[in-house]
Scaffold this motif. Sequence first.
Motif, short mmCIF file in Angstrom:
data_model
loop_
_atom_site.label_atom_id
_atom_site.label_comp_id
_atom_site.label_asym_id
_atom_site.label_seq_id
_atom_site.Cartn_x
_atom_site.Cartn_y
_atom_site.Cartn_z
N ARG A 91 4.18 -2.92 -2.49
CA ARG A 91 3.24 -1.79 -2.55
C ARG A 91 2.14 -2.06 -3.57
O ARG A 91 0.98 -1.72 -3.37
N ALA A 92 2.53 -2.69 -4.69
CA ALA A 92 1.55 -2.99 -5.74
C ALA A 92 0.51 -3.99 -5.24
O ALA A 92 -0.68 -3.88 -5.55
N ILE A 93 0.95 -4.97 -4.47
CA ILE A 93 0.02 -5.96 -3.93
C ILE A 93 -0.99 -5.29 -3.00
O ILE A 93 -2.14 -5.70 -2.89
N GLN A 94 -0.55 -4.20 -2.34
CA GLN A 94 -1.43 -3.46 -1.44
C GLN A 94 -2.21 -2.37 -2.17
O GLN A 94 -2.68 -1.43 -1.58
N GLN A 95 -2.26 -2.51 -3.53
CA GLN A 95 -3.03 -1.60 -4.39
C GLN A 95 -2.50 -0.18 -4.36
O GLN A 95 -3.26 0.77 -4.50
N GLN A 96 -1.21 -0.04 -4.24
CA GLN A 96 -0.62 1.28 -4.33
C GLN A 96 0.21 1.33 -5.60
O GLN A 96 0.37 0.35 -6.31
N ALA A 97 0.75 2.48 -5.88
CA ALA A 97 1.50 2.66 -7.12
C ALA A 97 2.73 1.76 -7.14
O ALA A 97 3.36 1.52 -6.12
N CYS A 98 3.02 1.25 -8.33
CA CYS A 98 4.19 0.38 -8.48
C CYS A 98 4.96 0.80 -9.71
O CYS A 98 4.39 1.03 -10.77
N ASP A 190 -3.79 -5.81 -11.57
CA ASP A 190 -2.67 -5.04 -11.02
C ASP A 190 -2.06 -5.73 -9.80
O ASP A 190 -0.83 -5.79 -9.66
N MET A 191 -2.91 -6.27 -8.95
CA MET A 191 -2.40 -6.98 -7.77
C MET A 191 -1.68 -8.26 -8.18
O MET A 191 -0.64 -8.62 -7.62
N LEU A 192 -2.24 -8.95 -9.18
CA LEU A 192 -1.60 -10.18 -9.65
C LEU A 192 -0.23 -9.90 -10.25
O LEU A 192 0.71 -10.67 -10.07
N ILE A 193 -0.12 -8.79 -10.99
CA ILE A 193 1.18 -8.44 -11.56
C ILE A 193 2.20 -8.21 -10.45
O ILE A 193 3.35 -8.64 -10.53
N GLY A 194 1.76 -7.57 -9.36
CA GLY A 194 2.65 -7.36 -8.23
C GLY A 194 3.08 -8.67 -7.59
O GLY A 194 4.26 -8.88 -7.28
N THR A 195 2.10 -9.61 -7.43
CA THR A 195 2.42 -10.91 -6.83
C THR A 195 3.35 -11.72 -7.72
O THR A 195 4.36 -12.27 -7.26
#
Length: 416
Positions: A91-98, A190-195
């Motif tokens: 979800r974070a990679i898709q720019q949603q809340a994580c 934020d996306m990088l943190i998710g990845t």
Amino acid sequence: MDKLMDAVKAMPKMLAGSELASALTILPEYDESIRNESEAVRLMALSDLYRICLPSQMSMEIYNKLYLSLLRSLQKKNTTLAIQQRYQNNRAIQQQACSGIMGGSDSYTIIGASGIGKSSAISRAISLITEKRLIETEMPHNKIIPCLTVQCPFDSSVKGLLLEILRKADEELGTTYYQYAIKSRAATVDMLIGTVSTVALNHIGLLVVDEIQNVANSKNGKNLVGMLTQLINNSGISICMVGTNESVVFFEQAMQLARRSLGLQYDRLEFDQYFHDFCCTLFHYQYTRQKAAISPAIIEWLYEHSAGVISVIVSLIHDAQEIAILNGTEELNMATLNEAYEKRLSMLHGYIEPTIKRRPQCSPPKKKSSAASVIPVQVKADEGINISKLVAIAKNDGTDIVSLLKEHMPVVEVAI
């Protein structure tokens, strides 16, 4: 057997005691006949001094810390929480809340003065803990990097560190996470943190971040440590931060920073049995024509002119032999050691205080010339001796107070 058991069982047996000390020890092969070889051969063989590893208490503590933190990290790889966290990371990679739901793992520091051997001890411990470059599991098939080491960016860039983790992971796994991230213009932090969290959750056991003292001199320092905290919560991996004493003040600023930096802290070597054994071991590796014996005076000199820093001791003995071979004196002695200290280590003189707390078993210092200024140290008066009366006698008789004191109590003279 599930993925969790596969990963944990792939770890080598935990060592302890004499078995661990033996495994950590590295003593390169040495044949005394090397001293009869040509100058070029001996100079090349001299570099073996830098390969010597004699385990200390620090080495063993670091091994235990890294082994247990890796074990805790692997134990969480295929739990229900890990499966839920993968969904959150996507979800974070898709720019949603994580949100981080793993938690439970730990971050800690290994802090010590530069040159005391902490990086070598960490590298040696990792080599024992990770007998296999990758841990491969079945059902489902997966590859796990037991320990991944990265360096903290000099400017404490959060994005820079995240990209470096992906780059190092690609090197080990043969994946393309890094290339995809740098090609994507929308790759926000934020996306990088998710990845990175997903990559860490699936493929990394222990993350070692070296040169963490860089956070102390950068405005981005707190952001970077905050990112590492989020990475722990989003992936469940253990993170080890390694640095010098400069980072201590930074982590003491706030409770949340101090809590994340609890760990191991070390200083320079004491003048003890380990230091004595280490010097004797180094002295065994001689490549000059003439063989010299180490003495208590040389051991004391090495401590005074290295301040207990292992890397300086090795450099002194290495450079002293190199000088002796090149100038033809062909002997490792006090003269070549002094020449190495004066000519090769001149830039370190300001960081080394040539002082030593002498112990009874150490050889007495050589007397200095009468022209040298002297100060009495470690004075313990015999019962009934009044120092003020001795001073008065010396003044009335015009005698040297130091000579008079020596008649009644032990006095050590040092040149100023």
